[in-house]
Scaffold this motif. Structure first.
Motif, PDB file in Angstrom:
ATOM      1  N   ILE A 409     -10.738 -26.378  42.969  1.00 25.74           N
ATOM      2  CA  ILE A 409      -9.971 -25.137  42.828  1.00 25.74           C
ATOM      3  C   ILE A 409      -8.884 -25.130  43.886  1.00 25.74           C
ATOM      4  CG2 ILE A 409     -10.102 -22.616  42.915  1.00 25.74           C
ATOM      5  CD1 ILE A 409     -13.005 -22.851  42.028  1.00 25.74           C
ATOM      6  N   ILE A 410      -7.635 -24.965  43.421  1.00 20.15           N
ATOM      7  CA  ILE A 410      -6.501 -25.080  44.343  1.00 20.15           C
ATOM      8  C   ILE A 410      -5.837 -23.735  44.625  1.00 20.15           C
ATOM      9  CG2 ILE A 410      -6.039 -27.463  43.692  1.00 20.15           C
ATOM     10  CD1 ILE A 410      -3.820 -26.438  41.856  1.00 20.15           C
ATOM     11  N   SER A 411      -6.017 -22.740  43.762  1.00 18.64           N
ATOM     12  CA  SER A 411      -5.367 -21.462  43.983  1.00 18.64           C
ATOM     13  C   SER A 411      -6.033 -20.405  43.117  1.00 18.64           C
ATOM     14  CB  SER A 411      -3.867 -21.556  43.668  1.00 18.64           C
ATOM     15  OG  SER A 411      -3.218 -20.331  43.994  1.00 18.64           O
ATOM     16  N   VAL A 412      -5.569 -19.182  43.282  1.00 20.68           N
ATOM     17  CA  VAL A 412      -6.064 -18.052  42.492  1.00 20.68           C
ATOM     18  C   VAL A 412      -4.861 -17.319  41.929  1.00 20.68           C
ATOM     19  CG1 VAL A 412      -7.315 -15.863  42.531  1.00 20.68           C
ATOM     20  CG2 VAL A 412      -8.160 -17.800  43.861  1.00 20.68           C
ATOM     21  N   LEU A 413      -4.844 -17.115  40.618  1.00 16.41           N
ATOM     22  CA  LEU A 413      -3.765 -16.415  39.934  1.00 16.41           C
ATOM     23  C   LEU A 413      -4.125 -14.943  39.791  1.00 16.41           C
ATOM     24  CD1 LEU A 413      -1.095 -16.483  38.236  1.00 16.41           C
ATOM     25  CD2 LEU A 413      -2.573 -16.845  36.235  1.00 16.41           C
ATOM     26  N   ASN A 437       2.154 -18.203  46.830  1.00 14.08           N
ATOM     27  CA  ASN A 437       1.462 -18.780  47.991  1.00 14.08           C
ATOM     28  C   ASN A 437       0.125 -18.078  48.256  1.00 14.08           C
ATOM     29  OD1 ASN A 437       1.039 -20.499  50.153  1.00 14.08           O
ATOM     30  ND2 ASN A 437       2.154 -19.182  51.593  1.00 14.08           N
ATOM     31  N   ARG A 438      -0.672 -17.998  47.226  1.00  7.84           N
ATOM     32  CA  ARG A 438      -1.986 -17.362  47.362  1.00  7.84           C
ATOM     33  C   ARG A 438      -3.001 -18.407  47.824  1.00  7.84           C
ATOM     34  NH1 ARG A 438      -1.597 -12.328  45.663  1.00  7.84           N
ATOM     35  NH2 ARG A 438      -0.051 -11.775  44.076  1.00  7.84           N
ATOM     36  N   LYS A 439      -3.632 -18.139  48.961  1.00  2.00           N
ATOM     37  CA  LYS A 439      -4.577 -19.077  49.547  1.00  2.00           C
ATOM     38  C   LYS A 439      -5.968 -18.861  48.960  1.00  2.00           C
ATOM     39  CE  LYS A 439      -2.103 -19.345  53.954  1.00  2.00           C
ATOM     40  NZ  LYS A 439      -2.193 -19.177  55.429  1.00  2.00           N
ATOM     41  N   VAL A 440      -6.725 -19.918  48.966  1.00  2.00           N
ATOM     42  CA  VAL A 440      -8.108 -19.868  48.486  1.00  2.00           C
ATOM     43  C   VAL A 440      -9.027 -19.850  49.702  1.00  2.00           C
ATOM     44  CG1 VAL A 440      -9.879 -20.982  47.103  1.00  2.00           C
ATOM     45  CG2 VAL A 440      -7.482 -21.109  46.406  1.00  2.00           C
ATOM     46  N   HIS A 441      -9.873 -18.851  49.796  1.00  2.00           N
ATOM     47  CA  HIS A 441     -10.839 -18.749  50.886  1.00  2.00           C
ATOM     48  C   HIS A 441     -12.183 -19.283  50.406  1.00  2.00           C
ATOM     49  CE1 HIS A 441      -8.254 -16.206  53.462  1.00  2.00           C
ATOM     50  NE2 HIS A 441      -7.775 -15.772  52.297  1.00  2.00           N
ATOM     51  N   SER A 442     -12.893 -19.887  51.315  1.00  2.00           N
ATOM     52  CA  SER A 442     -14.182 -20.488  50.967  1.00  2.00           C
ATOM     53  C   SER A 442     -15.269 -19.985  51.904  1.00  2.00           C
ATOM     54  CB  SER A 442     -14.103 -22.014  51.035  1.00  2.00           C
ATOM     55  OG  SER A 442     -13.833 -22.438  52.369  1.00  2.00           O
ATOM     56  N   ASN A 459      -9.359 -10.354  55.445  1.00  2.00           N
ATOM     57  CA  ASN A 459      -8.263 -11.108  54.834  1.00  2.00           C
ATOM     58  C   ASN A 459      -7.673 -10.416  53.610  1.00  2.00           C
ATOM     59  OD1 ASN A 459      -8.266 -13.959  56.269  1.00  2.00           O
ATOM     60  ND2 ASN A 459     -10.411 -13.414  55.923  1.00  2.00           N
ATOM     61  N   ARG A 460      -8.236  -9.274  53.256  1.00  2.00           N
ATOM     62  CA  ARG A 460      -7.743  -8.486  52.126  1.00  2.00           C
ATOM     63  C   ARG A 460      -7.713  -9.316  50.854  1.00  2.00           C
ATOM     64  NH1 ARG A 460      -2.349  -5.410  53.865  1.00  2.00           N
ATOM     65  NH2 ARG A 460      -2.858  -4.316  51.916  1.00  2.00           N
ATOM     66  N   VAL A 461      -8.830  -9.978  50.581  1.00  2.00           N
ATOM     67  CA  VAL A 461      -8.984 -10.779  49.364  1.00  2.00           C
ATOM     68  C   VAL A 461     -10.205 -10.279  48.607  1.00  2.00           C
ATOM     69  CG1 VAL A 461      -7.870 -12.813  50.322  1.00  2.00           C
ATOM     70  CG2 VAL A 461     -10.340 -12.522  50.595  1.00  2.00           C
ATOM     71  N   HIS A 462     -10.278 -10.673  47.346  1.00  2.00           N
ATOM     72  CA  HIS A 462     -11.364 -10.216  46.486  1.00  2.00           C
ATOM     73  C   HIS A 462     -12.199 -11.366  45.939  1.00  2.00           C
ATOM     74  CE1 HIS A 462     -10.151  -5.871  45.652  1.00  2.00           C
ATOM     75  NE2 HIS A 462      -9.257  -6.328  46.522  1.00  2.00           N
ATOM     76  N   VAL A 487     -17.647 -16.309  44.371  1.00  2.00           N
ATOM     77  CA  VAL A 487     -18.209 -15.004  44.714  1.00  2.00           C
ATOM     78  C   VAL A 487     -17.045 -14.033  44.858  1.00  2.00           C
ATOM     79  CG1 VAL A 487     -18.206 -15.420  47.205  1.00  2.00           C
ATOM     80  CG2 VAL A 487     -19.774 -13.742  46.235  1.00  2.00           C
ATOM     81  N   THR A 488     -17.236 -12.820  44.374  1.00  6.17           N
ATOM     82  CA  THR A 488     -16.181 -11.809  44.416  1.00  6.17           C
ATOM     83  C   THR A 488     -16.663 -10.589  45.191  1.00  6.17           C
ATOM     84  OG1 THR A 488     -16.884 -10.760  42.354  1.00  6.17           O
ATOM     85  CG2 THR A 488     -15.310 -12.584  42.195  1.00  6.17           C
ATOM     86  N   LEU A 489     -15.695  -9.756  45.541  1.00  4.39           N
ATOM     87  CA  LEU A 489     -16.031  -8.500  46.207  1.00  4.39           C
ATOM     88  C   LEU A 489     -16.898  -7.630  45.314  1.00  4.39           C
ATOM     89  CD1 LEU A 489     -15.643  -6.606  48.631  1.00  4.39           C
ATOM     90  CD2 LEU A 489     -13.558  -5.773  47.546  1.00  4.39           C
TER      91      LEU A 489
END
Length: 728
Positions: A409-413, A437-442, A459-462, A487-489
């Motif tokens: 997985i390289i990004s999130v749309l 430029n959306r980063k992928v957190h792991s 990081n304000r990500v979901h 995993v999601t919020l």
């Protein structure tokens, strides 16, 4: 420790009260035995008496009763007893005795005699010492007795001769009866107050009182604010309450002994009164209303703390040095969860609190979605109108983008990112993600949910990918990691509220608690490989498609075969319009397989299909408005032309028609929107065309009738939910 101290203090108070009652019963005699012993002078006469240590000189309460028991020889000659307040040296007491006399009953052996005496309340003792002397009546005989000794005067004598015998000191009650009753009630209330406050106030620690100050009702907040300054001096308050309780119980026992009289009766009455009204009832009340009672009686508590300070304050300082200050009640996570579960809370509220407390006990691996359950897009996907509609139907706002393999997985749309894509100029999805430029957190699958929640919030990500650290054959972790899920919020929030969060795109399931593993909202396999229904064809595209079919494929869809109004309605039926999302170069994107029978035709509305023809696999490209598999529909048209009723009366005739064997491979090269028309569906269109040809749709009434007829025919012949299995 505080409760144990209260219990031992209560037992000590009861013991002290019982001991004090017994002591008071032996010292302050209201009903007692006065014992006098004869002293022989060697001549055999019983004229002198001496007081015994336990029964010689007695206290006589005014208005009280007592029993006087005499021991000696010749007591059968005595018959009456009286008190005298004057002493005569001649031993005669007729002139000195008081008017009231009492009958003296000798025993059977003549060695004892008993008289029940009631002391008059107006009795006047001897002026010299405030005591009375005993005066006995009977037939006295001595060696010097004369005949005149038998007169009445000589019958009343002091039993002690010249010294007057045993003395009875007159006592007077210090308090009247009403005062004793009032003191008894007041002391009983104070005893109950101290005992109740021992349990009610000492059970409230400072932490709990502070919580009440912030979260209690207005009255509870006021009570807690008043109590906190006193409760902070825990050991001082404890010593004052216990000391006050002991003093009150001891005083109460003494007053009860003056009211009741008999020693055993006093012990029983004092014990029952103190235990029942001074311990059980007050403690039962204060355990339920200790806060309010403690606040209302705070002035009394402060007063006794001041009165007992010379003793209680040094003791409290000593306790502070030895035991330390009071420790506030602290619950660990498990105790707090059990405490919350036993409270009278709404089920939803309790679940949310318990779920939040359980975040540290659950790992991400327990709640994540596996890669097979995650809806993804490959990096080379073109964002066109069909892809946008595809994403919209899934209900997801964030879609992972992968390169070659689903684990990479390289990004999130984000669905909002699609606003920059023009319908006429499709873009690759990886370029869209690169633009934003959306980063992928792991995160690791062994991390706890609270750490993942902190990651999302900071990081304000979901969404984050879940990675797993590989282990070798003996179970030792190595440095290699692999992606195992997402995993999601929302997953974490569902664990907090202990329920599934469902929106308009979710399918409700019962029970509300999700069973592991969770099913995805829409299966990506169903969308990517098997195609899906429900695509809406734009009006302009629909008109162009109808015109193309009627002109270029007039043998199957011309006006003489199927009217245009039927073709237009055909494109409005969602069950016939399909869309397919390609999955890389997967073979499952195939539309037709060489040599495999097919009973359907495909008309491309948007997208591209690669055709591999012949043994040389010559590749051609089929684009928009291309009809594939037309040969499978021609036998149906011929059957309808020769026997129009066969399609309605003998639907089994369709299975007898020769099968269509494609001599090419057809595979989706882009996302597709297409019309998929099987033989049975084409036969239904022919039947509808036969039904509407006689009608005139030029007038308003005719158009309305025609539209109603089309709705009924399509509704009966083309099920809205799609009864046929979808095939690629």
């Amino acid at each position: 420790p505080t409760i144990l101290a209260l219990v031992f203090a209560s037992l000590a108070a009861i013991a002290v009260s019982v001991a004090a009652t017994a002591a008071a019963a032996s010292d302050d005699v209201l009903v007692s035995d006065a014992v006098a012993f004869p002293r022989s002078d060697g001549s055999g006469d019983s004229l002198s008496w001496e007081a015994a240590e336990s029964g010689g000189h007695q206290k006589v309460p005014l208005g009280g009763q007592l029993s006087i028991r005499l021991y000696g020889r010749g007591l059968q000659a005595l018959d009456r007893l009286a008190f005298a307040n004057t002493h005569h040296d001649n031993g005669l007491c007729l002139d000195a005795k008081l008017p009231t006399s009492f009958r003296l009953k000798p025993g059977e052996t003549g060695l004892t005699a008993v008289a029940m005496v009631t002391v008059p309340s107006d009795l006047v003792p001897m002026p010299s010492g405030g005591y009375l002397l005993l005066c006995l009546h009977g037939n006295w005989t001595t060696k010097v007795a004369k005949k005149s000794d038998s007169t009445e005067e000589h019958r009343w004598r002091y039993p002690g001769g010249s010294d007057g015998g045993p003395r009875f000191y007159v006592t007077k009650e210090t308090l009247p009866l009403w005062a004793k009753i009032c003191f008894t009630v007041a002391l009983m209330l104070l005893s109950g107050l101290f005992s109740g406050l021992n349990l009610g106030l000492m059970a409230l620690d400072i932490g709990e009182l502070k919580i009440i100050c912030r979260a209690g009702s207005p009255s509870e907040r006021a009570h807690a604010k008043r109590i906190i300054p006193v409760r902070k001096r825990g050991n001082f308050l404890l010593c004052s309450l216990l000391l006050g309780n002991v003093v009150v119980n001891t005083t109460l026992s003494i007053i009860l002994s003056s009211l009741i009289g008999d020693g055993i009766t006093t012990v029983i009455a004092a014990s029952l009164g103190i235990v029942l009204f001074g311990e059980i009832i007050p403690q039962a009340v204060c355990t339920r209303h200790g806060l309010a009672i403690g606040a209302f009686t705070l002035p009394i508590t402060i007063l006794f703390m001041a009165l007992t300070a010379p003793i209680s304050f040094p003791l409290s300082v000593l306790l502070d040095k030895i035991l330390g200050q009071d420790l506030r009640q602290v619950y660990d996570r498990n105790k707090l969860k059990e405490f919350i579960a036993n409270q009278n809370l709404e089920r939803t509220e309790a679940n949310i609190i318990l779920g939040a407390l359980s975040l540290q006990n659950k790992t991400i691996g327990q709640v994540m979605r596996g890669l097979s359950e995650v809806y993804m897009l490959p990096a080379e996907t073109l964002i066109d109108s069909f892809t946008v509609e595809q994403i919209r139907e899934t209900g997801f706002t964030r879609i992972p983008i992968y390169d070659r393999e689903r684990s990479n997985i390289i990004s999130v749309l984000n669905f909002k990112d699609l606003t920059i894509v023009s319908r006429d100029a499709p873009m690759r999805v990886d370029l869209v993600c690169e633009y934003f430029n959306r980063k992928v957190h792991s995160v690791m699958d062994t991390d706890t949910l609270d750490s993942a929640l902190k990651l999302f919030l900071s990081n304000r990500v979901h969404m984050a990918i879940v990675r797993h650290r590989e282990t070798d054959a003996i179970g030792v972790e190595v440095n290699e990691e692999s992606t195992v899920g997402m995993v999601t919020l929302e997953d974490i929030l569902e664990e907090i509220i202990q329920e599934e969060i469902e929106d308009e795109t979710d399918v409700s399931s019962q029970p509300s608690h999700r069973p592991p593993p969770r099913a995805p909202r829409v299966s990506w396999r169903e969308l990517a490989l098997a195609g899906s229904t429900g695509m809406q064809v734009p009006a302009q595209l629909r008109m162009a498609a109808v015109h193309c079919l009627a002109i270029q494929h007039s043998d199957l869809f011309g006006k003489r075969v199927i009217p245009e109004i039927v073709l237009e309605r055909m494109f409005q039926e969602k069950v016939l319009i399909k869309h397919m999302f390609i999955h890389g170069d997967d073979d499952r994107n195939t539309i037709y397989r060489r040599g495999v029978p097919a009973d359907y035709a495909v008309f491309i509305l948007e997208g591209r299909i690669r055709l591999s023809i012949g043994v040389e696999d010559l590749n051609f490209e089929a684009t928009v408005f291309t009809l594939l598999g037309a040969k499978t529909l021609l036998p149906v048209r011929d059957l309808h032309h020769h026997r129009p009723s066969a399609l309605a009366e003998q639907p089994g005739e369709l299975h007898k028609l020769p099968a269509f064997l494609p001599d090419y491979w057809a595979m989706a090269q882009q996302n597709l929107q297409y019309l998929r028309l099987s033989r049975a569906q084409y036969a239904a269109l022919l039947r509808i065309a036969d039904a509407v040809k006689p009608l005139d749709g030029t007038s308003a009434e005719g158009a309305a009738e025609l539209d109603e007829l089309l709705s009924n025919l399509f509704g009966s012949l083309f099920p809205r939910m799609g009864s046929e299995p979808r095939k690629a």
